[in-house]
Write a protein that holds these residues in place. Structure first.
Motif, PDB file in Angstrom:
ATOM      1  N   PHE A  27      68.778  36.370  58.849  1.00 18.87           N
ATOM      2  CA  PHE A  27      67.738  36.570  59.851  1.00 18.87           C
ATOM      3  C   PHE A  27      66.653  35.498  59.804  1.00 18.87           C
ATOM      4  CE2 PHE A  27      69.615  40.764  59.613  1.00 18.87           C
ATOM      5  CZ  PHE A  27      69.551  41.217  60.919  1.00 18.87           C
ATOM      6  N   VAL A  28      66.632  34.657  58.787  1.00 19.69           N
ATOM      7  CA  VAL A  28      65.531  33.704  58.623  1.00 19.69           C
ATOM      8  C   VAL A  28      65.443  32.718  59.785  1.00 19.69           C
ATOM      9  CG1 VAL A  28      64.602  31.889  57.153  1.00 19.69           C
ATOM     10  CG2 VAL A  28      65.505  33.981  56.127  1.00 19.69           C
ATOM     11  N   PRO A  29      66.533  32.036  60.203  1.00 23.20           N
ATOM     12  CA  PRO A  29      66.393  31.099  61.340  1.00 23.20           C
ATOM     13  C   PRO A  29      65.940  31.781  62.621  1.00 23.20           C
ATOM     14  CG  PRO A  29      68.461  30.731  60.165  1.00 23.20           C
ATOM     15  CD  PRO A  29      67.904  32.014  59.650  1.00 23.20           C
ATOM     16  N   PHE A  30      66.451  32.970  62.895  1.00 26.37           N
ATOM     17  CA  PHE A  30      66.060  33.693  64.103  1.00 26.37           C
ATOM     18  C   PHE A  30      64.573  34.020  64.090  1.00 26.37           C
ATOM     19  CE2 PHE A  30      65.279  38.167  65.407  1.00 26.37           C
ATOM     20  CZ  PHE A  30      65.222  37.964  66.772  1.00 26.37           C
ATOM     21  N   LEU A  31      64.070  34.548  62.970  1.00 27.44           N
ATOM     22  CA  LEU A  31      62.666  34.938  62.895  1.00 27.44           C
ATOM     23  C   LEU A  31      61.749  33.719  62.819  1.00 27.44           C
ATOM     24  CD1 LEU A  31      62.943  37.987  60.472  1.00 27.44           C
ATOM     25  CD2 LEU A  31      62.560  38.021  62.942  1.00 27.44           C
ATOM     26  N   GLN A  32      62.223  32.631  62.243  1.00 23.43           N
ATOM     27  CA  GLN A  32      61.407  31.417  62.231  1.00 23.43           C
ATOM     28  C   GLN A  32      61.175  30.901  63.644  1.00 23.43           C
ATOM     29  OE1 GLN A  32      59.992  29.840  59.315  1.00 23.43           O
ATOM     30  NE2 GLN A  32      58.845  28.998  61.044  1.00 23.43           N
ATOM     31  N   ALA A  53      49.396  27.792  60.156  1.00 22.13           N
ATOM     32  CA  ALA A  53      49.471  28.250  58.762  1.00 22.13           C
ATOM     33  C   ALA A  53      50.928  28.431  58.371  1.00 22.13           C
ATOM     34  CB  ALA A  53      48.679  29.534  58.581  1.00 22.13           C
ATOM     35  N   ALA A  54      51.652  27.337  58.260  1.00 24.22           N
ATOM     36  CA  ALA A  54      53.089  27.400  58.004  1.00 24.22           C
ATOM     37  C   ALA A  54      53.411  28.029  56.662  1.00 24.22           C
ATOM     38  CB  ALA A  54      53.682  25.993  58.070  1.00 24.22           C
ATOM     39  N   GLU A  55      52.478  27.951  55.715  1.00 27.20           N
ATOM     40  CA  GLU A  55      52.753  28.511  54.391  1.00 27.20           C
ATOM     41  C   GLU A  55      52.800  30.028  54.405  1.00 27.20           C
ATOM     42  OE1 GLU A  55      48.402  27.274  54.691  1.00 27.20           O
ATOM     43  OE2 GLU A  55      50.378  26.484  55.178  1.00 27.20           O
ATOM     44  N   PHE A  56      52.276  30.641  55.468  1.00 25.39           N
ATOM     45  CA  PHE A  56      52.323  32.094  55.554  1.00 25.39           C
ATOM     46  C   PHE A  56      53.454  32.599  56.450  1.00 25.39           C
ATOM     47  CE2 PHE A  56      48.044  31.630  53.945  1.00 25.39           C
ATOM     48  CZ  PHE A  56      47.942  32.691  53.068  1.00 25.39           C
ATOM     49  N   HIS A  57      54.231  31.684  56.970  1.00 21.11           N
ATOM     50  CA  HIS A  57      55.355  32.120  57.797  1.00 21.11           C
ATOM     51  C   HIS A  57      56.336  32.954  56.987  1.00 21.11           C
ATOM     52  CE1 HIS A  57      54.777  28.699  60.977  1.00 21.11           C
ATOM     53  NE2 HIS A  57      53.725  29.495  60.855  1.00 21.11           N
ATOM     54  N   SER A  58      56.563  32.541  55.761  1.00 21.19           N
ATOM     55  CA  SER A  58      57.562  33.238  54.952  1.00 21.19           C
ATOM     56  C   SER A  58      57.121  34.661  54.633  1.00 21.19           C
ATOM     57  CB  SER A  58      57.832  32.471  53.659  1.00 21.19           C
ATOM     58  OG  SER A  58      56.644  32.365  52.892  1.00 21.19           O
ATOM     59  N   LEU A  79      59.359  33.479  49.881  1.00 18.41           N
ATOM     60  CA  LEU A  79      60.578  34.135  50.357  1.00 18.41           C
ATOM     61  C   LEU A  79      61.709  33.832  49.403  1.00 18.41           C
ATOM     62  CD1 LEU A  79      61.931  35.828  52.528  1.00 18.41           C
ATOM     63  CD2 LEU A  79      62.531  33.727  53.699  1.00 18.41           C
ATOM     64  N   GLU A  80      61.997  34.744  48.524  1.00 25.05           N
ATOM     65  CA  GLU A  80      63.120  34.611  47.618  1.00 25.05           C
ATOM     66  C   GLU A  80      64.319  35.319  48.207  1.00 25.05           C
ATOM     67  OE1 GLU A  80      60.369  34.671  43.596  1.00 25.05           O
ATOM     68  OE2 GLU A  80      61.805  36.256  43.995  1.00 25.05           O
ATOM     69  N   ALA A  81      65.479  34.849  47.835  1.00 21.71           N
ATOM     70  CA  ALA A  81      66.701  35.488  48.343  1.00 21.71           C
ATOM     71  C   ALA A  81      66.852  36.842  47.685  1.00 21.71           C
ATOM     72  CB  ALA A  81      67.918  34.616  48.031  1.00 21.71           C
ATOM     73  N   PRO A  82      66.558  37.914  48.389  1.00 20.25           N
ATOM     74  CA  PRO A  82      66.648  39.242  47.764  1.00 20.25           C
ATOM     75  C   PRO A  82      68.090  39.646  47.571  1.00 20.25           C
ATOM     76  CG  PRO A  82      66.103  39.467  50.079  1.00 20.25           C
ATOM     77  CD  PRO A  82      66.150  37.989  49.782  1.00 20.25           C
ATOM     78  N   GLY A  83      68.336  40.403  46.508  1.00 22.29           N
ATOM     79  CA  GLY A  83      69.679  40.896  46.267  1.00 22.29           C
ATOM     80  C   GLY A  83      69.983  42.101  47.129  1.00 22.29           C
ATOM     81  N   GLY A  84      71.168  42.689  46.895  1.00 21.29           N
ATOM     82  CA  GLY A  84      71.548  43.891  47.633  1.00 21.29           C
ATOM     83  C   GLY A  84      70.626  45.047  47.293  1.00 21.29           C
TER      84      GLY A  84
END
Length: 653
Positions: free
Chosen positions: A312-317, A332-337, A629-634
């Motif tokens: 979902f990251v590219p879509f929401l970006q 404020a690009a640093e707060f996008h994540s 934004l870390e890659a969250p696990g399942g």
């Protein structure tokens, strides 16, 4: 076989199967056709030719024994078979010098018949068995078992096999059959031909994992419209800024432009050619027949059939970059994540009903997510989309997390979480949250801390305990042994701490027995002595049940209200705000008021993410440079979907 005893059903079925198998062989059918052809030849010609050419055993003509009939076909008082005119089989001598008539040895009534040999007969007895096949085929097929019991004919293949074996020892009636017998034989031969397997087309297709196909879609017309749109771009290549027009040409909502661009490989080259996009979209139209299947196909990684959080990251970006309601956040690009992480967690909180960390087409189809994506184009104020994309909700969640994260490492431990809402939640419930029952990955068990993504789930579940996901969230926490039901022991385990806290506040606590009676009357479980997830979902006051056992502040609030008023609030119809939306609106107003008054927070960190602030210089802080934004696990390995289906036990956490 003893007289009067028939084959057992299983044995009879096996004999029938062996007979039909033998009868369906090509050699058997060729033999039957040859027999029929020989019988139809005039008897004189056969006898003249048989004396000179065909070798074989010499059998004298004799009338068949009228007293014999198959044991399986006998009935009380059944008449014996009528003797047929004498005729010689092909290959038998016609001379009278061959000696007296030869009869096979007669079997006694008590003789047991051995196992039946259903293999095709050899050449020496082929003529005899052929005639017996005709005799069996001449039996009327309309008579059933009831007639056989009254003495009628039996026409089952098992009777035929015993009858044909007896025929090898009895004189044979070889008279040519009449026309009716030949007709029956021909009909029977046609019936035994192998039939094609049952066609599955008789059962209409009812499972469409990629959507029900629609005949109204004209693929060539859609492709032609896309090609005309690409013709307006330089070199017939579309950039990310041009994909909005391409999305409209495809018949998709505006904010599908990001997934369309990435699905055609545009993120690698910076633009998409018309040929590559047309090939991609033609494949989508041919394989995906509804919006859910198309959206999943555009976002998933190659070889996957489900969506994970990173997809979902590219879509929401793209939404953050281009939606007018988030224009103030563009610098404020640093707060996008942070915003993207919040929206992703809310998507999985609402859509991923299986708690698997993977969103399938079926789950996406049952949710309202795609409808909210379509509303992004129509609604300029993104705060009106409260289910997923509201910036105000993100602002409230992040500020609540920042209040608890005193060391600002973007992780909070049990002591930090216990301070939420002035220590309203019991320590036993805090321990259950950090036990891994409702958190992702193994970092919680190793380090004893939860991330911001886990906190999003906690806060939404804490403030609105009426939604299906929040009920599952707290049920998992209270189900200590993971057996899929809350026992009286588990309820007492959590209520003990509530009693101690009430005593420390000089408030008389209700005895557990009385409290238990109230809760059982409230929930009305189907099984006495245990409360299941289904019971709580049917109950309209699940929030009162949970707050009674681990949230002291809300428990006291419920005690001050009458149960009738609580029930009226839960049954109210209309577009009223949910508990979460009401909480978020109230907290946002408080935060904005504090900021307008210029009151800093207790730790000296002022509210940085206010959408009403025009200058965003304060957004660039050392914390903002930290990757967030870390890659969250399942979402855990324990699936609560089995609670929905009922029956299976939930594995212990």
């Amino acid at each position: 076989m003893p007289p009067g005893k028939v084959l057992q059903p299983v044995l009879k079925m096996k004999v029938d199967e062996l007979f039909l198998c033998w009868l369906s062989e090509s050699s058997t059918q060729a033999m039957l056709r040859d027999c029929l052809r020989r019988i139809q030849v005039p008897a004189r010609a056969e006898r003249g030719a048989g004396d000179a050419e065909l070798p074989g055993p010499r059998l004298a003509a004799a009338a068949p024994d009228p007293a014999w009939r198959p044991r399986e076909c006998e009935g009380p008082g059944a008449p014996g078979p009528t003797p047929a005119p004498t005729a010689l089989p092909v290959g038998a001598a016609s001379s009278a010098r061959s000696g007296p008539p030869v009869r096979g040895p007669r079997r006694s009534g008590g003789t047991r018949v051995g196992p039946v040999d259903c293999s095709p007969p050899d050449s020496c007895v082929r003529g005899i068995s052929q005639v017996r096949v005709l005799a069996w085929a001449a039996v009327p097929f309309s008579r059933g078992k009831q007639e056989g019991k009254r003495g009628g004919a039996c026409c089952s293949p098992s009777c035929f096999v015993v009858y044909s074996r007896r025929a090898l020892q009895d004189p044979v009636d070889c008279s040519p059959p009449d026309s009716s017998v030949r007709g029956i034989l021909q009909v029977q031969t046609r019936k035994e031909e192998p039939l094609p397997p049952a066609a599955s087309r008789s059962v209409p297709t009812f499972y469409f994992p990629h959507g029900r196909p629609q005949d109204t879609v004209n693929v060539d017309a859609v492709i032609a419209k896309i090609e005309r749109t690409f013709a307006q771009f330089p070199h017939e290549r579309a950039t990310m800024e041009d994909m909005g027009r391409v999305a409209k040409a495809c018949g998709c909502p505006l904010y599908w432009k990001g997934p369309l661009f990435c699905g055609a490989g545009g993120e690698r080259t910076g633009s998409v050619s018309v040929h590559k996009f047309v090939a991609m979209w033609r494949k989508v139209l041919q394989n995906c027949h509804d919006d859910a299947a198309k959206f999943v196909h555009l976002l998933v990684s190659p070889g996957c059939s489900y969506l994970v959080q990173e997809d979902f990251v590219p879509f929401l970006q793209d939404v953050v970059n281009t939606h007018p309601g988030l224009a103030f956040l563009k610098e404020a690009a640093e707060f996008h994540s942070r915003y993207i992480t919040t929206v992703i967690q809310r998507i999985f909180y609402t859509v991923n009903r299986s708690w698997s960390g993977r969103i399938t087409c079926a789950e996406l189809r049952r949710s309202t997510f795609l409808q909210n994506v379509a509303l992004l184009e129509e609604e300029a104020d993104i705060n009106q989309l409260t289910e997923f994309f509201s910036y105000e909700h993100f602002y409230v969640i992040y500020c609540k997390f920042w209040e608890l994260d005193t060391d600002h490492d973007l992780l909070i431990d049990a002591q930090d979480l216990a301070r939420h809402n002035d220590h309203a939640i019991s320590t036993k419930m805090i321990d259950r949250i950090f036990s891994g029952a409702v958190t992702r990955g193994k970092k919680v068990q190793k380090e004893g801390k939860i991330s911001y993504a886990d906190f999003v789930w906690f806060l939404i579940s804490e403030e609105d305990k009426k939604t299906p996901t929040s009920i599952e969230y707290w049920f998992r926490c209270m189900d200590l042994d993971g057996d899929g039901a809350l026992s009286m022991f588990e309820l007492e385990y959590f209520y003990e701490e509530q009693c101690r806290r009430l005593d420390s506040m000089a408030i008389e606590a209700l005895p557990f027995e009385d409290c238990l009676c109230q809760m059982l009357d409230l929930v009305k479980p189907q099984t006495e002595g245990r409360i299941t997830l289904q019971d709580l979902k049917r109950c309209k006051l699940a929030n009162v049940f949970f707050d009674t056992f681990f949230n002291i502040e809300k428990y006291l609030d419920h005690e001050q209200k009458e149960q009738a008023s609580l029930l009226r609030e839960s049954e109210s119809e209309g577009p009223e705000l949910s508990d979460w939306e009401r909480f978020a609106a109230e907290e946002y107003d408080i935060l904005v008021a504090e900021e307008a008054a210029g009151d800093p927070w207790e730790d000296g960190y002022e509210a940085e993410l206010s959408p009403v602030e025009q200058k965003l210089s304060a957004l660039r802080s050392p914390l903002a440079q930290r990757p967030f934004l870390e890659a969250p696990g399942g979402l855990g390995t324990v699936e609560l979907y089995e609670y929905e289906c009922g029956g299976d036990d939930l594995p212990p956490s």
